[in-house]
Scaffold this active site. Sequence first.
Site, PDB file in Angstrom:
ATOM      1  N   ASP A 159     100.299  18.556  12.341  1.00 45.29           N
ATOM      2  CA  ASP A 159     100.186  18.773  10.511  1.00 45.29           C
ATOM      3  C   ASP A 159     100.997  17.329  10.220  1.00 45.29           C
ATOM      4  OD1 ASP A 159      99.004  21.358  11.020  1.00 45.29           O
ATOM      5  OD2 ASP A 159     101.478  21.643  11.341  1.00 45.29           O
ATOM      6  N   HIS A 187     103.160  26.825  11.721  1.00 48.70           N
ATOM      7  CA  HIS A 187     101.842  25.819  12.246  1.00 48.70           C
ATOM      8  C   HIS A 187     101.257  27.021  11.233  1.00 48.70           C
ATOM      9  CE1 HIS A 187      98.525  23.326  13.055  1.00 48.70           C
ATOM     10  NE2 HIS A 187      98.583  24.315  14.453  1.00 48.70           N
ATOM     11  N   LEU A 441      57.102  31.568  42.240  1.00 53.13           N
ATOM     12  CA  LEU A 441      58.503  31.568  40.941  1.00 53.13           C
ATOM     13  C   LEU A 441      57.858  30.050  40.760  1.00 53.13           C
ATOM     14  CD1 LEU A 441      60.974  32.235  43.750  1.00 53.13           C
ATOM     15  CD2 LEU A 441      60.604  33.917  41.977  1.00 53.13           C
ATOM     16  N   ASN A 442      57.167  30.132  39.422  1.00 52.49           N
ATOM     17  CA  ASN A 442      56.371  29.156  39.140  1.00 52.49           C
ATOM     18  C   ASN A 442      57.096  28.772  37.325  1.00 52.49           C
ATOM     19  OD1 ASN A 442      54.872  27.377  38.931  1.00 52.49           O
ATOM     20  ND2 ASN A 442      54.013  28.650  36.965  1.00 52.49           N
ATOM     21  N   GLY A 444      59.749  26.226  37.243  1.00 57.33           N
ATOM     22  CA  GLY A 444      60.200  25.264  36.829  1.00 57.33           C
ATOM     23  C   GLY A 444      59.035  24.062  36.788  1.00 57.33           C
ATOM     24  N   GLN A 518      59.892  34.760  32.759  1.00 54.76           N
ATOM     25  CA  GLN A 518      61.618  35.070  33.618  1.00 54.76           C
ATOM     26  C   GLN A 518      62.150  35.820  32.182  1.00 54.76           C
ATOM     27  OE1 GLN A 518      62.506  31.594  35.880  1.00 54.76           O
ATOM     28  NE2 GLN A 518      63.828  32.322  36.501  1.00 54.76           N
ATOM     29  N   HIS A 551      66.122  32.570  39.944  1.00 56.96           N
ATOM     30  CA  HIS A 551      64.809  32.988  40.431  1.00 56.96           C
ATOM     31  C   HIS A 551      66.304  34.313  40.833  1.00 56.96           C
ATOM     32  CE1 HIS A 551      67.053  31.551  44.200  1.00 56.96           C
ATOM     33  NE2 HIS A 551      66.395  30.098  44.204  1.00 56.96           N
ATOM     34  N   ASN A 579      59.247  29.471  46.533  1.00 53.32           N
ATOM     35  CA  ASN A 579      58.946  28.739  45.638  1.00 53.32           C
ATOM     36  C   ASN A 579      57.460  27.942  45.923  1.00 53.32           C
ATOM     37  OD1 ASN A 579      61.589  28.664  44.838  1.00 53.32           O
ATOM     38  ND2 ASN A 579      61.710  27.718  46.684  1.00 53.32           N
ATOM     39  N   ILE A 580      56.618  28.204  44.140  1.00 54.47           N
ATOM     40  CA  ILE A 580      55.640  27.353  44.736  1.00 54.47           C
ATOM     41  C   ILE A 580      54.598  26.190  45.180  1.00 54.47           C
ATOM     42  CG2 ILE A 580      55.821  26.733  41.741  1.00 54.47           C
ATOM     43  CD1 ILE A 580      52.806  27.545  42.199  1.00 54.47           C
ATOM     44  N   ASP A 581      57.315  25.306  45.115  1.00 53.90           N
ATOM     45  CA  ASP A 581      56.536  23.999  45.690  1.00 53.90           C
ATOM     46  C   ASP A 581      56.717  23.992  46.926  1.00 53.90           C
ATOM     47  OD1 ASP A 581      58.972  24.223  46.449  1.00 53.90           O
ATOM     48  OD2 ASP A 581      59.832  22.724  44.260  1.00 53.90           O
TER      49      ASP A 581
END
Length: 836
Positions: A159, A187, A441-442, A444, A518, A551, A579-581
């Site tokens: 202040d 205050h 799992l798609n 990303g 998801q 996931h 995982n799909i990759d």
Amino acid sequence: MSEPIRVLVTGAAGQIAYSLLLSITKGDVFGKDQPIILLLLDITPMLPVLEGVVMELQDCALPLLRDIVATSKEEVAFKDLDVAILVGSMPRKEGMERKDLLKANVAIFKSQGAALDKYAKKTVKVLVVGNPANTNCLIAAKSAPSIPKENFSCLTRLDHNRARSQVAIRCGVPATQVKNVIIWGNHSSTQYPDVHHCKVNMSGSELACFDAVKDDAWLKGDFIATVQQRGAAVIKARKLSSAMSAAKAICDHMRDIWFGTPEGEFTSLGIYSTGNSYAVPEDLIYSFPVQIKDKTWKIVEGLPINDFSRSKMDATAAELMEERDTAVAFLGTHSLSERVAHKGMAQFQEMMRQQLESSMDTELEKLVDTVSGTDRDVCKKDFKGFKNLFHRFLQVKGPSVEWIKIKRPPEDSIQPYDKIAARGLPDSVADSLNKLVVVKLNGGLGTSMGCKGPKSLISVRNENTFLDLTVQQIEHLNKTYNTDVPLVLMNSFNTDEDTTKILQKYTHHRVKIHTFNQSRYPRMHKESLLPVAANLSMTGQNADGWYPPGHGDIYASFYNSGLLDQLIAQGKEYIFVSNIDNLGATVDLHILHHLVSQPNGKGCEFVMEVTDKTRADVKGGTLIQYEGKLRLLEIAQVPKAHVDEFKSVSKFKIFNTNNLWISLPAIKRLQEQNAMDMEIIVNPKTLDGGLNVIQLETAVGAAIKCFDNALGINVPRSRFLPVKTTSDLLLVMSNLYSLEAGCLTMSPKREFPTTPHVKLGSSFTKVQEYLTRFESIPDMLELDHLTVSGDVTFGKNVSLKGTVIIIANHGDRIDIPAGSMLENKIVSGNLRILDH
């Protein structure tokens, strides 16, 4: 250098502390030659966020910072303190009565005062920042009878700085040219910013403030109101309370305590009022003008007080007396005192949890009200899951595992793949396959590889995408065995639209494809733990307010979609999730047969594929035995002191591939019993605009402990072939692998079953740029290790063998000519095609 001083900051994961800690640790407060041991205290749910703050402080490489201790325990935080900066308090919630706020804070500051009395040095300097700061400070001081009350002060320097700044702006001078403003009292909005004794240096002449400003009406009206209401104005503009200016004020306050005020100047501190000469009532923490020398403050005496000032000073004193009497009444209540004495920090944490949960419920209801129809129903389902996760996050009382309880899994709980395969296959493989669903799992995006849209649509081999290869694999199974194995894609709100469009191309393939989404969860402000988003739209700044929650959300989303029940009704019993990759994650008939041929009543409900750990996998999750259950241990759960042990290839020899086989009826049972217990992953992030947020996530494999007769199977490394970077992409595009029916198989010409270690530099990060640097993919059958850095290109039919390192220095370029054979070579410098 001096001996280190021990400095405590409470509420250390909050925004004020985030702005404050760097100044303290780089010497702006206690001096450039004063080493610091920093103690950081916050409630248990904020410890993961606090860990990020610790990392940042470590990364600053500050020469004065000797140690950092982050804790939720008072007995650790308050030990042997030289300085205590008490920032954390119970914030006032919308609709909360002031007396309720006081009652909550009495408990907190009674506890912290008692901790100071018990653990801190008697010379400790205590600054209370958490509001209501004056009364909180009084309670802390009364609760620490062995520490002189002169050692306690509360922050009114913010202040004070605001008042100086307003005068300076009005006079057109820097704030350094304004001195001796005074903040009297509380205050709060009753504080009195007094400039009757203020001086302004203008063009080398020191003028009284009223003479410099030449606007008495402004000084007695708007100026006072502006300073009194400045905190509320900041909140209205920022949607967050003052942080940067509060941190600066804390630094100013403590630096003046440490080194004193300049000669002829005074500052404002909230201090113990007993013995003052300004007729301020006794036994308050009241802001006075003070001068400081040798770490001791002294009220500036003899300043004339006119009637205007007197009335303002009395008004703020009246408010403080009322606050004090209310707080002391709570303090004197026997039952409350007993609870505080016995529960201390635990009571504070419980009150904070209740308030945070209530505030979150209110904010989520507001978000739900921004949509209607089916979107509203989906939103409510998502938020139900989020509220459950948030509740569990707030209930966390310590580490999710105690290291001493960790045991090696029993030998029969992790089976070698060869033993499973040795059982052979039944005459009718089709019967087993017809009980199976493949789930990928798609969720990303391909942004880490410089691609837009779902990662599953990136071309990886012979112009086939991850999704193409997956469909080809399952179609081959269905055609070969005359079966009906469906493919299920778990999309996220990031990938659903693009994936749905592309699925039309598979209409005539012999694969039924289903999708579900998801959940969509709200990102939270790191400080307030409230949602960032203002509504449910995914456009503009609001788009950054949402995230798919890891996931581990598969269980709830799969169940909520209705698809789980639909597949069970069709006779499906197991899902194979990956995982799909991960191009190595194909349907394995031996594992499937092992699952479906279990004895009745002892069926295995969950199989996790693990594989031998190499030095490239030291951070991967592993399986342990914990309290009689097989359990996934992730590096985020490991205490700091044991991280190196966790990374040891000799002690923890396997890691989770995230290839999982799970019973569908078991998922349904656990969901309906609300018995799916997965450790919460707290993921801090900084958005593009610089906003610090956290998101709560879970991992699908963490649910292994919830299923009956769970099993690990140690599979060949070939079943773990993820493509996370262009370095991975180079491997799967090379002649190391052949492609058949969507499956990649290691070439029999490769002498070793392990893949080469490939590390491509930043010039190769994006897929499009990577592709332009290879006229054709090199022969890598005999390659062990490849490192490429800088501006490097490869011509056609290049062959790489052994260890090859190619480094183009900054500004240089290396072109590997067509037909080159590099074996155990290091190439560096500048090598253009024209030079050959």
